[in-house]
Design a protein around this motif. Structure first.
Motif, mmCIF file in Angstrom:
data_model
loop_
_atom_site.group_PDB
_atom_site.id
_atom_site.type_symbol
_atom_site.label_atom_id
_atom_site.label_comp_id
_atom_site.label_asym_id
_atom_site.label_seq_id
_atom_site.Cartn_x
_atom_site.Cartn_y
_atom_site.Cartn_z
ATOM 1 N N VAL A 1 -138.179 21.821 49.871
ATOM 2 C CA VAL A 1 -138.582 22.528 48.399
ATOM 3 C C VAL A 1 -139.934 21.898 47.910
ATOM 4 N N GLY A 2 -140.431 22.780 47.105
ATOM 5 C CA GLY A 2 -141.639 22.249 46.270
ATOM 6 C C GLY A 2 -141.401 21.457 45.211
ATOM 7 N N ASP A 3 -140.222 21.526 44.557
ATOM 8 C CA ASP A 3 -140.111 20.393 43.646
ATOM 9 C C ASP A 3 -138.534 20.768 43.131
ATOM 10 N N VAL A 4 -137.587 19.973 43.593
ATOM 11 C CA VAL A 4 -136.171 20.223 43.486
ATOM 12 C C VAL A 4 -135.766 20.323 42.141
ATOM 13 N N ARG A 5 -136.636 19.898 40.973
ATOM 14 C CA ARG A 5 -136.242 20.240 39.651
ATOM 15 C C ARG A 5 -136.468 21.382 39.122
ATOM 16 N N LYS A 6 -137.171 22.285 39.897
ATOM 17 C CA LYS A 6 -137.244 23.766 39.484
ATOM 18 C C LYS A 6 -136.608 24.750 40.382
ATOM 19 N N VAL A 7 -135.732 24.081 41.425
ATOM 20 C CA VAL A 7 -135.148 24.771 42.139
ATOM 21 C C VAL A 7 -133.682 25.613 41.799
ATOM 22 N N ARG A 8 -133.295 26.945 41.862
ATOM 23 C CA ARG A 8 -132.048 27.321 41.373
ATOM 24 C C ARG A 8 -131.437 27.701 42.610
ATOM 25 N N ILE A 9 -129.975 27.146 42.665
ATOM 26 C CA ILE A 9 -129.176 27.517 43.725
ATOM 27 C C ILE A 9 -128.281 28.545 43.374
ATOM 28 N N VAL B 1 -126.643 26.505 40.357
ATOM 29 C CA VAL B 1 -126.854 24.866 40.351
ATOM 30 C C VAL B 1 -128.261 24.537 40.080
ATOM 31 N N ILE B 2 -128.684 23.545 39.166
ATOM 32 C CA ILE B 2 -129.763 23.142 38.698
ATOM 33 C C ILE B 2 -129.774 21.562 38.861
ATOM 34 N N THR C 1 -126.920 14.065 42.293
ATOM 35 C CA THR C 1 -126.176 15.190 42.554
ATOM 36 C C THR C 1 -125.197 15.220 44.003
ATOM 37 N N ASP C 2 -123.961 15.237 43.993
ATOM 38 C CA ASP C 2 -123.037 15.125 44.984
ATOM 39 C C ASP C 2 -122.096 15.893 45.016
ATOM 40 N N ASN C 3 -122.146 17.103 45.024
ATOM 41 C CA ASN C 3 -120.910 18.099 44.695
ATOM 42 C C ASN C 3 -120.259 18.740 45.978
ATOM 43 N N ALA C 4 -119.165 18.833 46.098
ATOM 44 C CA ALA C 4 -118.354 19.234 47.156
ATOM 45 C C ALA C 4 -117.690 20.596 46.488
ATOM 46 N N TYR C 5 -118.019 21.797 46.687
ATOM 47 C CA TYR C 5 -117.574 23.052 46.236
ATOM 48 C C TYR C 5 -116.725 23.380 47.255
ATOM 49 N N VAL C 6 -115.122 23.642 46.778
ATOM 50 C CA VAL C 6 -114.308 23.853 47.869
ATOM 51 C C VAL C 6 -113.684 25.148 47.593
ATOM 52 N N ASN C 7 -113.121 25.506 48.687
ATOM 53 C CA ASN C 7 -112.377 26.977 49.030
ATOM 54 C C ASN C 7 -113.518 28.325 48.555
ATOM 55 N N THR C 8 -114.648 28.215 49.274
ATOM 56 C CA THR C 8 -115.696 28.909 49.020
ATOM 57 C C THR C 8 -116.343 29.265 50.471
ATOM 58 N N SER D 1 -116.587 28.694 57.188
ATOM 59 C CA SER D 1 -116.648 27.507 56.563
ATOM 60 C C SER D 1 -116.132 27.448 55.204
ATOM 61 N N HIS D 2 -115.451 26.394 54.413
ATOM 62 C CA HIS D 2 -114.750 26.704 53.321
ATOM 63 C C HIS D 2 -115.104 25.962 52.051
ATOM 64 N N THR D 3 -116.092 24.828 52.654
ATOM 65 C CA THR D 3 -116.632 23.950 51.550
ATOM 66 C C THR D 3 -118.336 23.997 51.660
ATOM 67 N N THR D 4 -118.712 23.928 50.429
ATOM 68 C CA THR D 4 -120.181 23.635 50.391
ATOM 69 C C THR D 4 -120.621 22.560 49.702
ATOM 70 N N VAL D 5 -121.460 21.456 50.299
ATOM 71 C CA VAL D 5 -121.921 20.481 49.686
ATOM 72 C C VAL D 5 -123.288 20.523 49.185
ATOM 73 N N ILE D 6 -123.604 20.301 47.945
ATOM 74 C CA ILE D 6 -124.860 20.221 47.411
ATOM 75 C C ILE D 6 -125.392 18.682 46.924
ATOM 76 N N TRP D 7 -126.361 18.164 47.606
ATOM 77 C CA TRP D 7 -126.515 16.726 47.383
ATOM 78 C C TRP D 7 -128.127 16.468 47.419
ATOM 79 N N ASN D 8 -128.575 15.577 46.292
ATOM 80 C CA ASN D 8 -129.914 15.004 46.564
ATOM 81 C C ASN D 8 -129.685 13.764 45.474
#
Length: 304
Positions: free
Chosen positions: A178-186, A210-211, A216-223, A245-252
């Protein structure tokens, strides 16, 4: 000699496709496949069956790779799309076991390189042996099938080759550039419950996009939701769909976490975010003998 011990010079005459797919040595001397397709280029290593590049025509590489990534046998490559199996993060009952499982640092076997119109599909495999069973007793075969084209499609299949069921976690640990993680929106996780690993795994609910503005180390469950990574600096949106896939992990790791990672260059945490299709924690998979389980991830890019 097994397939996984063959050199790039031995594999290229057998699998290479003139002008489109070449097998050559990577920085560690292990074979990698370099793709030059009409709509994109890319690279995939036998080291971990790890994709380290996918660059659609007309845009930046979608996959982040650290400039300090190591290539040593038995060590992880920082960036790309590591494969985590059969556990995620540390092994709960054995802290000495390798993080993220037993296959991301192995040298896989190249199964095939197949053209399909303008696309190229690369397949690599590995299986259990005495080394993997030092840490985990399951009998398995894994197949990673990756199609490079205007989309990048990953199909990861786990086969139980033994006589007893086993339970496993898995993740395609994708590092997006990404260009700058602080400006990314998920987008795509609004209202989804997650476990915040940076806050003692407390259960929380996502509010809006998600900003990333802290470790950040989030495990989104049942999705099974698709994601959209909106990057105003690179002026593009990355759409990520997944199946089975039923989990999504977002990490930085943010600045403080990155400082502890010797294989991440100074400031590089700002240029990456991990968004991982996975089945972990309560979404771990139980697989019966002689059964298969497959997760699929498909990513596409739209210019803004």
């Amino acid at each position: 000699m097994t397939q996984a011990t063959l050199t790039a010079d031995e594999l290229d005459p057998r699998f290479g496709i003139a002008g489109r797919a070449q097998i050559l040595a990577d920085e560690g001397g292990f074979p990698k496949v370099r793709i030059t397709a009409p709509q994109s280029s890319g690279e995939m290593h036998l080291h971990g069956a790890q994709v380290t590049s996918w660059k659609p025509a007309g845009t930046e590489d979608v996959i982040f790779l650290s400039r300090k990534a190591g290539w040593e046998a038995g060590k992880a490559i920082r960036g790309g799309i590591p494969i985590c199996f059969p556990w995620f993060r540390a092994k709960t009952d054995d802290p000495r076991a390798p993080a993220h499982g037993v296959v991301r640092t192995r040298i896989w076997a190249l199964e095939s390189i197949e053209p399909d119109g303008g696309d190229i599909t690369v397949s690599m495999s590995t299986q259990s042996d005495a080394e993997t069973q030092k840490s985990w007793p399951g009998d398995f075969r894994l197949l990673q099938r990756v199609t490079f084209g205007s989309a990048l499609k990953l199909e990861f299949t786990v086969s139980n080759t033994g006589t007893t069921p086993f339970r496993f976690e898995e993740a395609l640990h994708t590092y997006y550039k990404v260009g700058d993680v602080r400006k990314v929106r998920i987008r795509g996780l609004d209202g989804v419950t997650y476990l915040d690993n940076s806050d003692s795994n407390r259960e929380k609910k996502q509010q809006g996009d998600v900003i990333i503005n802290s470790p950040t180390d989030n495990a989104y469950v049942n999705t099974q939701n698709a994601l959209e990574l909106v990057d105003p600096v690179f002026k593009r949106s990355i759409h990520v769909a997944k199946q089975n896939s039923h989990t999504t992990v977002i990490w930085n790791p943010w600045a403080e976490g990155a400082s502890a990672l010797h294989d991440l260059g100074e400031g590089e945490w700002q240029q990456m975010v991990c968004a991982e299709a996975s089945n972990i924690l309560q979404n771990a998979v139980v697989l019966a003998p002689h059964e298969d389980h497959k997760i699929t991830v498909t990513m596409t890019v739209r210019l803004l």
